[in-house]
Design an enzyme around this catalytic site. Sequence first.
Site, PDB file in Angstrom:
ATOM      1  N   ASP A  33       6.228  11.712  -9.433  1.00  0.00           N
ATOM      2  CA  ASP A  33       6.715  12.214  -8.131  1.00  0.00           C
ATOM      3  C   ASP A  33       7.379  11.114  -7.305  1.00  0.00           C
ATOM      4  OD1 ASP A  33       4.613  10.700  -7.165  1.00  0.00           O
ATOM      5  OD2 ASP A  33       3.605  12.364  -6.140  1.00  0.00           O
ATOM      6  N   SER A  35       6.190   8.713  -5.738  1.00  0.00           N
ATOM      7  CA  SER A  35       5.506   8.365  -4.483  1.00  0.00           C
ATOM      8  C   SER A  35       5.309   6.850  -4.381  1.00  0.00           C
ATOM      9  CB  SER A  35       4.176   9.100  -4.353  1.00  0.00           C
ATOM     10  OG  SER A  35       3.389   8.928  -5.511  1.00  0.00           O
ATOM     11  N   GLY A  37       6.088   5.066  -7.581  1.00  0.00           N
ATOM     12  CA  GLY A  37       6.966   4.659  -8.684  1.00  0.00           C
ATOM     13  C   GLY A  37       8.422   4.629  -8.236  1.00  0.00           C
ATOM     14  N   SER A 114      -8.432   5.330 -17.054  1.00  0.00           N
ATOM     15  CA  SER A 114      -9.620   5.322 -16.210  1.00  0.00           C
ATOM     16  C   SER A 114      -9.647   3.958 -15.506  1.00  0.00           C
ATOM     17  CB  SER A 114     -10.873   5.593 -17.041  1.00  0.00           C
ATOM     18  OG  SER A 114     -12.005   5.660 -16.194  1.00  0.00           O
ATOM     19  N   TYR A 139     -12.200   6.914  -5.299  1.00  0.00           N
ATOM     20  CA  TYR A 139     -11.298   6.611  -6.418  1.00  0.00           C
ATOM     21  C   TYR A 139     -12.090   6.504  -7.737  1.00  0.00           C
ATOM     22  CZ  TYR A 139      -8.253   3.711  -9.356  1.00  0.00           C
ATOM     23  OH  TYR A 139      -7.520   3.204 -10.406  1.00  0.00           O
ATOM     24  N   LYS A 143     -12.142   8.945 -11.133  1.00  0.00           N
ATOM     25  CA  LYS A 143     -11.872   8.427 -12.482  1.00  0.00           C
ATOM     26  C   LYS A 143     -13.011   8.783 -13.437  1.00  0.00           C
ATOM     27  CE  LYS A 143      -7.825   6.370 -12.172  1.00  0.00           C
ATOM     28  NZ  LYS A 143      -6.669   6.898 -12.911  1.00  0.00           N
ATOM     29  N   VAL A 183      -4.324  -7.317  -5.602  1.00  0.00           N
ATOM     30  CA  VAL A 183      -4.461  -8.553  -4.833  1.00  0.00           C
ATOM     31  C   VAL A 183      -3.522  -9.650  -5.351  1.00  0.00           C
ATOM     32  CG1 VAL A 183      -6.437  -9.396  -6.208  1.00  0.00           C
ATOM     33  CG2 VAL A 183      -6.147 -10.158  -3.858  1.00  0.00           C
ATOM     34  N   ARG A 207     -13.249 -10.677 -10.047  1.00  0.00           N
ATOM     35  CA  ARG A 207     -12.525  -9.635 -10.762  1.00  0.00           C
ATOM     36  C   ARG A 207     -12.096 -10.164 -12.130  1.00  0.00           C
ATOM     37  NH1 ARG A 207     -14.487  -7.263  -7.258  1.00  0.00           N
ATOM     38  NH2 ARG A 207     -13.635  -5.685  -5.844  1.00  0.00           N
TER      39      ARG A 207
HETATM   40  P1  NAD Z   1       1.384   2.857  -9.730  1.00  0.00           P
HETATM   41  O1  NAD Z   1       1.147   3.378  -8.341  1.00  0.00           O
HETATM   42  O2  NAD Z   1       2.431   1.817  -9.906  1.00  0.00           O
HETATM   43  O3  NAD Z   1       1.682   4.047 -10.739  1.00  0.00           O
HETATM   44  C1  NAD Z   1       1.222   5.360 -10.539  1.00  0.00           C
HETATM   45  C2  NAD Z   1       2.396   6.285 -10.733  1.00  0.00           C
HETATM   46  O4  NAD Z   1       1.951   7.640 -10.546  1.00  0.00           O
HETATM   47  C3  NAD Z   1       3.519   6.053  -9.721  1.00  0.00           C
HETATM   48  O5  NAD Z   1       4.759   5.986 -10.401  1.00  0.00           O
HETATM   49  C4  NAD Z   1       3.457   7.259  -8.792  1.00  0.00           C
HETATM   50  O6  NAD Z   1       4.721   7.593  -8.243  1.00  0.00           O
HETATM   51  C5  NAD Z   1       2.912   8.318  -9.742  1.00  0.00           C
HETATM   52  N1  NAD Z   1       2.198   9.420  -9.067  1.00  0.00           N
HETATM   53  C6  NAD Z   1       1.254   9.319  -8.099  1.00  0.00           C
HETATM   54  N2  NAD Z   1       0.841  10.565  -7.730  1.00  0.00           N
HETATM   55  C7  NAD Z   1       1.545  11.440  -8.518  1.00  0.00           C
HETATM   56  C8  NAD Z   1       1.584  12.843  -8.602  1.00  0.00           C
HETATM   57  N3  NAD Z   1       0.789  13.622  -7.818  1.00  0.00           N
HETATM   58  N4  NAD Z   1       2.425  13.416  -9.482  1.00  0.00           N
HETATM   59  C9  NAD Z   1       3.215  12.653 -10.277  1.00  0.00           C
HETATM   60  N5  NAD Z   1       3.239  11.315 -10.228  1.00  0.00           N
HETATM   61  C10 NAD Z   1       2.413  10.709  -9.358  1.00  0.00           C
HETATM   62  O7  NAD Z   1      -0.038   2.329 -10.259  1.00  0.00           O
HETATM   63  P2  NAD Z   1      -0.420   1.604 -11.605  1.00  0.00           P
HETATM   64  O8  NAD Z   1      -1.112   0.345 -11.228  1.00  0.00           O
HETATM   65  O9  NAD Z   1       0.736   1.549 -12.536  1.00  0.00           O
HETATM   66  O10 NAD Z   1      -1.538   2.602 -12.162  1.00  0.00           O
HETATM   67  C11 NAD Z   1      -1.326   3.420 -13.302  1.00  0.00           C
HETATM   68  C12 NAD Z   1      -2.659   4.056 -13.676  1.00  0.00           C
HETATM   69  O11 NAD Z   1      -3.602   3.046 -14.035  1.00  0.00           O
HETATM   70  C13 NAD Z   1      -3.328   4.860 -12.559  1.00  0.00           C
HETATM   71  O12 NAD Z   1      -3.978   5.976 -13.132  1.00  0.00           O
HETATM   72  C14 NAD Z   1      -4.353   3.905 -12.007  1.00  0.00           C
HETATM   73  O13 NAD Z   1      -5.422   4.577 -11.357  1.00  0.00           O
HETATM   74  C15 NAD Z   1      -4.786   3.205 -13.263  1.00  0.00           C
HETATM   75  N6  NAD Z   1      -5.379   1.898 -13.054  1.00  0.00           N
HETATM   76  C16 NAD Z   1      -4.640   0.882 -12.535  1.00  0.00           C
HETATM   77  C17 NAD Z   1      -5.230  -0.380 -12.381  1.00  0.00           C
HETATM   78  C18 NAD Z   1      -4.499  -1.538 -11.796  1.00  0.00           C
HETATM   79  O14 NAD Z   1      -5.142  -2.598 -11.621  1.00  0.00           O
HETATM   80  N7  NAD Z   1      -3.208  -1.439 -11.497  1.00  0.00           N
HETATM   81  C19 NAD Z   1      -6.551  -0.561 -12.790  1.00  0.00           C
HETATM   82  C20 NAD Z   1      -7.285   0.519 -13.256  1.00  0.00           C
HETATM   83  C21 NAD Z   1      -6.675   1.737 -13.433  1.00  0.00           C
HETATM   84  C1  UD2 Z   2      -9.899  -1.306  -8.115  1.00  0.00           C
HETATM   85  C2  UD2 Z   2     -10.423  -1.260  -9.541  1.00  0.00           C
HETATM   86  C3  UD2 Z   2      -9.267  -1.466 -10.505  1.00  0.00           C
HETATM   87  C4  UD2 Z   2      -8.119  -0.512 -10.200  1.00  0.00           C
HETATM   88  C5  UD2 Z   2      -7.708  -0.637  -8.746  1.00  0.00           C
HETATM   89  C6  UD2 Z   2      -6.677   0.409  -8.329  1.00  0.00           C
HETATM   90  C7  UD2 Z   2     -12.665  -2.170  -9.377  1.00  0.00           C
HETATM   91  C8  UD2 Z   2     -13.544  -3.314  -9.676  1.00  0.00           C
HETATM   92  N1  UD2 Z   2     -11.387  -2.329  -9.754  1.00  0.00           N
HETATM   93  O1  UD2 Z   2      -9.419  -2.581  -7.905  1.00  0.00           O
HETATM   94  O2  UD2 Z   2      -9.739  -1.238 -11.821  1.00  0.00           O
HETATM   95  O3  UD2 Z   2      -8.496   0.795 -10.525  1.00  0.00           O
HETATM   96  O4  UD2 Z   2      -8.834  -0.395  -7.914  1.00  0.00           O
HETATM   97  O5  UD2 Z   2      -5.436   0.047  -8.785  1.00  0.00           O
HETATM   98  O6  UD2 Z   2     -13.073  -1.147  -8.866  1.00  0.00           O
HETATM   99  N2  UD2 Z   2      -8.427  -8.345  -1.598  1.00  0.00           N
HETATM  100  C9  UD2 Z   2      -8.346  -9.302  -0.617  1.00  0.00           C
HETATM  101  N3  UD2 Z   2      -7.167  -9.403   0.086  1.00  0.00           N
HETATM  102  C10 UD2 Z   2      -6.102  -8.582  -0.144  1.00  0.00           C
HETATM  103  C11 UD2 Z   2      -6.208  -7.596  -1.161  1.00  0.00           C
HETATM  104  C12 UD2 Z   2      -7.406  -7.506  -1.869  1.00  0.00           C
HETATM  105  O7  UD2 Z   2      -9.304 -10.041  -0.358  1.00  0.00           O
HETATM  106  O8  UD2 Z   2      -5.062  -8.724   0.538  1.00  0.00           O
HETATM  107  C13 UD2 Z   2      -9.673  -8.249  -2.392  1.00  0.00           C
HETATM  108  C14 UD2 Z   2     -10.321  -6.880  -2.367  1.00  0.00           C
HETATM  109  O9  UD2 Z   2     -11.173  -6.718  -1.251  1.00  0.00           O
HETATM  110  C15 UD2 Z   2     -11.066  -6.897  -3.709  1.00  0.00           C
HETATM  111  C16 UD2 Z   2     -10.160  -7.764  -4.618  1.00  0.00           C
HETATM  112  O10 UD2 Z   2      -9.316  -8.498  -3.741  1.00  0.00           O
HETATM  113  O11 UD2 Z   2     -12.323  -7.509  -3.573  1.00  0.00           O
HETATM  114  C17 UD2 Z   2      -9.289  -6.941  -5.553  1.00  0.00           C
HETATM  115  O12 UD2 Z   2      -8.666  -5.918  -4.777  1.00  0.00           O
HETATM  116  P1  UD2 Z   2      -7.552  -4.948  -5.393  1.00  0.00           P
HETATM  117  O13 UD2 Z   2      -7.127  -4.027  -4.310  1.00  0.00           O
HETATM  118  O14 UD2 Z   2      -6.527  -5.756  -6.083  1.00  0.00           O
HETATM  119  O15 UD2 Z   2      -8.297  -4.176  -6.529  1.00  0.00           O
HETATM  120  P2  UD2 Z   2      -9.770  -3.498  -6.643  1.00  0.00           P
HETATM  121  O16 UD2 Z   2     -10.737  -4.516  -7.145  1.00  0.00           O
HETATM  122  O17 UD2 Z   2     -10.086  -2.705  -5.431  1.00  0.00           O
END
Ligand code: NAD
Ligand code: UD2
Length: 307
Positions: A33, A35, A37, A114, A139, A143, A183, A207
């Site tokens: 969507d 949002s 991306g 997840s 969140y 998951k 972060v 982390r």
């Molecule tokens: P991101 O926000 O870059 O990607 C998510 C994508 O989903 C975006 O392109 C957004 O536009 C799209 N989206 C959101 N809501 C939607 C909807 N209702 N319909 C269609 N598209 C929609 O985030 P990311 O970091 O690339 O995360 C990808 C996946 O990995 C997610 O499921 C996230 O929860 C999971 N994840 C990410 C991390 C991380 O550290 N980045 C860690 C654990 C899990």
């Molecule tokens: C959670 C999930 C991760 C992923 C993510 C969503 C855990 C352990 N991890 O990440 O898997 O799903 O959500 O994409 O649940 N922080 C600061 N300053 C900042 C930003 C962050 O101190 O400006 C801290 C924050 O409070 C946290 C750490 O940095 O302790 C990591 O934060 P994050 O938002 O990068 O990711 P986190 O751990 O919430």
Amino acid sequence: MTRYLITGGAGFIGSHLTDALIARGDAVRVLDDLSTGRRENLPAGAELVVGDVADPAAVRAAMDGMDGCFHLAAIASVARASSDWLGTNRANLVGAITVFDAARAARTPVVYASSAAVYGDCPIQPIVETAPTRPRSAYGADKLACELHAAVATGVHGVPTVGLRFFNVFGPRQDAASPYSGVISIFAGRLRRGEPVDVFGDGAQTRDFVYVADVVAALVAAMTRLPDGSPVFNVCTGSPTSVRDLAHHIAALCGQAATLRSRPPRDGDIRHSVGAPAAARAALGLAPPLALPDGLTRVLDWLATTR
Ligand code: NAD
Ligand code: UD2
């Protein structure tokens, strides 16, 4: 030619996966969507369908003719799930059920994202997949519910599923400007300009930072191997880094000293989150992960070319 649907394929992780699949000659359709991306993240040759992953008609149409689905679409932020509980539930859980429901007609395999957030505050680190799941955030709760519905999709409806519990993923294309971003991208964006960073809580929380290419390798291996029984695997490195150390490390790579501003802890923030990578390495045949300093250098190099 193998055809894949990637929900959320225009986002950070999804666009790297799209690149990898297109590069090896697969056909990719992205449902997103836009949002968070961006269209510009997608390589030439990827088909983009702009739509909502919680819209059954849109997902059924997007799934048509696909050999597999990578489900990554979500609102990927603990903080946003805290402020918009219902809105994020629709994207993060209803979206997943919509994908599993569409997949059952053709028994299309689904590999889905997840999160380490399912574990909550786990007393034993590094965390193994069999540890108790006690999410501390909406969140993480969504998951975990995705994993339960995946088990139903497999057990009741015969849809092969694999869940990947990503720990904290980082790499190029993660938005340095969004307060909801990871972060590393926020800190790298600010520290390279010599600006202060906000540390939530005491900064001693740890982390497990995993580089995006290693996450893509896990996604591709999960789809290729499709182990039986709707398994879930950690995608992580096994190495802890505190938020405070992270700031100093990035600043050092930038040739700067870090200025840290103390802020109150975030709602639902986990204290320690370090994963055990052995089960995924064995079941999916994964190579050792990229070391954090090498990944941070790649992020800084990317930031230097983009702004
Ligand atoms: P991101 O926000 O870059 O990607 C998510 C994508 O989903 C975006 O392109 C957004 O536009 C799209 N989206 C959101 N809501 C939607 C909807 N209702 N319909 C269609 N598209 C929609 O985030 P990311 O970091 O690339 O995360 C990808 C996946 O990995 C997610 O499921 C996230 O929860 C999971 N994840 C990410 C991390 C991380 O550290 N980045 C860690 C654990 C899990
Ligand atoms: C959670 C999930 C991760 C992923 C993510 C969503 C855990 C352990 N991890 O990440 O898997 O799903 O959500 O994409 O649940 N922080 C600061 N300053 C900042 C930003 C962050 O101190 O400006 C801290 C924050 O409070 C946290 C750490 O940095 O302790 C990591 O934060 P994050 O938002 O990068 O990711 P986190 O751990 O919430």
